[in-house]
Design an enzyme around this catalytic site. Sequence first.
Site, mmCIF file in Angstrom:
data_model
loop_
_atom_site.group_PDB
_atom_site.id
_atom_site.type_symbol
_atom_site.label_atom_id
_atom_site.label_comp_id
_atom_site.label_asym_id
_atom_site.label_seq_id
_atom_site.Cartn_x
_atom_site.Cartn_y
_atom_site.Cartn_z
ATOM 1 C CG HIS A 11 0.847 -1.507 7.671
ATOM 2 N ND1 HIS A 11 0.656 -2.785 8.165
ATOM 3 C CD2 HIS A 11 1.655 -1.633 6.734
ATOM 4 C CE1 HIS A 11 1.322 -3.647 7.463
ATOM 5 N NE2 HIS A 11 2.246 -2.628 6.398
ATOM 6 C CG ASP A 45 -1.404 -3.938 10.830
ATOM 7 O OD1 ASP A 45 -1.776 -3.003 10.000
ATOM 8 O OD2 ASP A 45 -0.089 -4.397 10.201
ATOM 9 C CB SER A 118 1.329 -5.219 4.136
ATOM 10 O OG SER A 118 2.681 -5.247 4.519
#
Length: 163
Positions: A11, A45, A118
């Site tokens: 992402h 992810d 992230s």
Amino acid sequence: ITKDILITNAHVINKMNELDIYLDDTRISTTGFEVVGEFSEDILDLAIIRVKGARLDACPMSSEEPKLGEDVFVYGYPQIEYQGTDLKVTKGIVSGKKGFKGDESTFQIDAAIQHGNSGGPIVANGKVIGLATSFLKDSQNVNFGIKSSKISHPLKAYGITPK
């Protein structure tokens, strides 16, 4: 992971067309990047990126599962519009051996993370034990990371041997 391979969350790179790498606040010169492998948010992810022209120091990856109560450090660049562009580090513990809704490919930590963390490493005892991936909204310090043992399988599939 190696001298020219980075890992992050899928992402994070969804709409990325440029990559800047800094080491000790100094921009490292590169000649571009390519996405070697990408696994959607629904699966793992994870994104594997080759940075062309880079010679980076790699942090060793742990092959062990995170241990409940183990001290961890999370590195990243959270909310740069408010916190600036220098590297931030938070400390916590492994607070769950499984992640969101019992997901066995992830684990839970209580080290603070926000948007911007992230794809950053979760480190214990000098080794990467996971990759910061998400947090539970409306909860305090309920955060998740992908286990390094789950990251090593896709790396091997692409012929990449982590440090």
